[in-house]
Write an enzyme that holds these catalytic residues in place. Structure first.
Site, mmCIF file in Angstrom:
data_model
loop_
_atom_site.group_PDB
_atom_site.id
_atom_site.type_symbol
_atom_site.label_atom_id
_atom_site.label_comp_id
_atom_site.label_asym_id
_atom_site.label_seq_id
_atom_site.Cartn_x
_atom_site.Cartn_y
_atom_site.Cartn_z
ATOM 1 N N ARG A 80 0.846 -1.203 0.000
ATOM 2 C CA ARG A 80 0.000 0.000 0.000
ATOM 3 C C ARG A 80 0.881 1.252 0.000
ATOM 4 O O ARG A 80 0.560 2.267 -0.613
ATOM 5 C CB ARG A 80 -0.938 0.022 1.221
ATOM 6 C CG ARG A 80 -2.004 1.117 1.115
ATOM 7 C CD ARG A 80 -2.810 1.300 2.388
ATOM 8 N NE ARG A 80 -2.018 1.862 3.448
ATOM 9 C CZ ARG A 80 -1.784 1.299 4.626
ATOM 10 N NH1 ARG A 80 -2.293 0.110 4.917
ATOM 11 N NH2 ARG A 80 -1.008 1.867 5.517
ATOM 12 N N TYR A 127 -15.630 17.205 -16.221
ATOM 13 C CA TYR A 127 -16.105 15.841 -15.990
ATOM 14 C C TYR A 127 -17.161 15.884 -14.887
ATOM 15 O O TYR A 127 -16.895 16.408 -13.801
ATOM 16 C CB TYR A 127 -14.924 14.947 -15.614
ATOM 17 C CG TYR A 127 -15.365 13.587 -15.127
ATOM 18 C CD1 TYR A 127 -16.200 12.792 -15.903
ATOM 19 C CD2 TYR A 127 -14.973 13.107 -13.886
ATOM 20 C CE1 TYR A 127 -16.628 11.558 -15.451
ATOM 21 C CE2 TYR A 127 -15.388 11.873 -13.428
ATOM 22 C CZ TYR A 127 -16.225 11.103 -14.215
ATOM 23 O OH TYR A 127 -16.659 9.883 -13.766
ATOM 24 N N ASP A 164 -6.498 19.122 -14.939
ATOM 25 C CA ASP A 164 -6.855 17.765 -15.341
ATOM 26 C C ASP A 164 -6.463 17.632 -16.814
ATOM 27 O O ASP A 164 -7.099 18.221 -17.687
ATOM 28 C CB ASP A 164 -8.353 17.534 -15.127
ATOM 29 C CG ASP A 164 -8.778 16.097 -15.448
ATOM 30 O OD1 ASP A 164 -8.115 15.467 -16.299
ATOM 31 O OD2 ASP A 164 -9.768 15.625 -14.873
ATOM 32 N N LYS A 187 -7.697 6.470 -19.391
ATOM 33 C CA LYS A 187 -7.997 6.951 -20.749
ATOM 34 C C LYS A 187 -6.773 6.792 -21.659
ATOM 35 O O LYS A 187 -6.310 5.696 -21.855
ATOM 36 C CB LYS A 187 -8.495 8.387 -20.688
ATOM 37 C CG LYS A 187 -9.491 8.663 -19.542
ATOM 38 C CD LYS A 187 -10.766 7.842 -19.614
ATOM 39 C CE LYS A 187 -11.721 8.235 -18.488
ATOM 40 N NZ LYS A 187 -12.850 7.356 -18.327
HETATM 41 N N1 PLP Z 1 -11.191 13.479 -15.493
HETATM 42 C C1 PLP Z 1 -11.739 13.465 -16.720
HETATM 43 C C2 PLP Z 1 -11.495 14.618 -17.626
HETATM 44 C C3 PLP Z 1 -12.523 12.377 -17.130
HETATM 45 O O1 PLP Z 1 -13.058 12.395 -18.373
HETATM 46 C C4 PLP Z 1 -12.743 11.317 -16.228
HETATM 47 C C5 PLP Z 1 -13.584 10.156 -16.611
HETATM 48 O O2 PLP Z 1 -14.211 10.133 -17.644
HETATM 49 C C6 PLP Z 1 -12.176 11.379 -14.950
HETATM 50 C C7 PLP Z 1 -11.404 12.475 -14.612
HETATM 51 C C8 PLP Z 1 -12.408 10.286 -13.929
HETATM 52 O O3 PLP Z 1 -11.585 9.192 -14.202
HETATM 53 P P1 PLP Z 1 -11.890 7.700 -13.676
HETATM 54 O O4 PLP Z 1 -13.086 7.209 -14.438
HETATM 55 O O5 PLP Z 1 -10.622 6.972 -13.967
HETATM 56 O O6 PLP Z 1 -12.187 7.798 -12.218
#
Ligand code: PLP
Length: 376
Positions: free
Chosen positions: A47, A103, A175, A200
């Site tokens: 961990r 998101y 992000d 992604k």
């Molecule tokens: N940030 C963005 C821009 C996203 O498009 C997403 C998910 O689609 C996330 C964060 C969240 O990621 P996760 O699904 O891996 O938790």
């Protein structure tokens, strides 16, 4: 070392004991202590740290931070876990400025998890720099940027946001999931933190969930991120780290095709009589085109468009695709199409006629033909 070299060699991790070029997966949860009680081999408990996670974190730090070698990365079990840790690293009573289009899980997390915890958030249109400036309060500690944004592909000027954050004594976090570190380099534009859903483009094959927080240089905030990673334990498994690192090896080969295919589809959609709007920053009339051209090396593989006739017409287009897969998520090899408002829920600001597309690596003519027949 250039970006492509770091990625292709996964930060050059050759297994020291065996010389294995593809690293072994270390499933061990615990590591042997020396007779004197020390851990001279550097690992205690998985961990806290693990060889596969360490290799992934070092690679992510190099990919985002470049050769200065001063960046630090912490890997998490999902992009959302990484996002949550940045908010948790703040203190109750702190104020965050976040985009009005991002998101939906991030805005929901701020509203439903971190507001009751004591974090205050102002959601603003970050394409309007003045409204961000006006949203600054004495307790503003974080400006959260997502560009291009999900799902409207709004473009935020990272340099301006970092300047506002700096003069407010706050941190600017970006992000960078949709652009990937290959197309957009937030640290070079002044950001302090970068967050990824590695689910992604970084992993790239629709087969692993993960996230990361990368810091331009070690800082008190990053130490807090590490502490929360260690104590709260939302860490990825060794296999998840291994898969993500394997995906990273081909990132430089994948991103140009995602971008080229998306550009072709966007231009096709723009001219289609059944499409009322196309959101893609590579289109000359996109309102953020100038900033995108300045801060991105290409426009990426994500786009969204609105279908004439509203929700039912959009649903009908999604129902007719044969090659695109009707599914959420993005950044993998296969093209995905999604009616976004219905996944985000009844209070979403996303237009009902909007379909979001993650453009994959298929032959673009096949994709164009499929969209053409689906639009009718
Ligand atoms: N940030 C963005 C821009 C996203 O498009 C997403 C998910 O689609 C996330 C964060 C969240 O990621 P996760 O699904 O891996 O938790």
């Amino acid at each position: 070392m250039q970006f492509e070299t770091i990625a292709a060699q996964a930060a050059h991790h050759i297994d020291e004991t065996t010389g294995a070029v593809a690293p072994p997966i270390y499933l061990s949860t615990t590591f042997e202590r020396d007779p004197d009680g020390e851990y001279s081999r550097g690992f205690v408990y998985s961990r806290v740290d693990n060889p596969n996670r360490r290799a992934l974190e070092q690679c992510l730090a190099l990919l985002e931070g470049g050769e200065t070698g001063s960046a630090e990365a912490a890997a998490f079990a999902s992009g959302s876990a990484a996002t949550a840790v940045v908010f948790q690293a703040l203190a109750p009573g702190d104020h965050v400025i976040a985009p009005d289009d991002c998101y939906h899980g991030t805005s929901k997390m701020l509203r439903e998890v971190f507001a009751p915890w004591g974090l205050q958030t102002s959601f603003v249109d970050m394409t309007d720099v003045d409204s961000v400036r006006q949203a600054v309060q004495p307790n503003t500690r974080l400006i959260w940027v997502e560009t291009p944004s999900n799902p409207l592909l709004k473009i935020t000027d990272i340099t301006r946001m970092a300047e506002i954050a700096k003069s407010a004594g706050a941190v600017c976090a970006c992000d960078n999931t949709w652009a990937s570190p290959m197309l957009q380099r937030p640290f070079e534009l002044g950001a302090d933190l970068v967050v990824h859903s590695t689910t992604k483009y970084l992993s790239g094959h629709e087969d692993v969930t993960g996230g990361a927080v990368v810091c331009r240089e070690d800082s008190a905030l990053f130490q807090r991120v590490r502490l929360i990673q260690n104590l709260c334990g939302a860490v990825p498994s060794p296999f998840d780290c291994w898969l993500t690192l394997r995906g990273i090896r081909t990132l430089p080969a994948r991103m140009p095709t995602h971008s080229a295919n998306a550009g072709r589809l966007a231009r096709f959609l723009q001219d289609h009589p059944r499409v009322s709007a196309v959101h893609y920053p590579g289109l000359p009339d996109h309102p953020g085109q100038d900033i995108a051209a300045k801060q991105m090396s290409d426009f990426g593989g994500m786009l969204s468009f609105q279908v004439v006739g509203g929700r039912d017409a959009a649903m009908a287009v999604a129902a007719r695709v044969r090659l695109f897969v009707r599914a959420t998520s993005l950044g993998g090899t296969q093209s995905l199409i999604e009616h976004r408002a219905s996944i985000e829920g009844p209070d979403t600001p996303t237009p009902d006629a909007l379909l979001r597309v993650s453009v994959g690596l298929e032959n673009v003519d096949d994709l164009l033909a499929d969209l053409a027949q689906a639009l009718g």
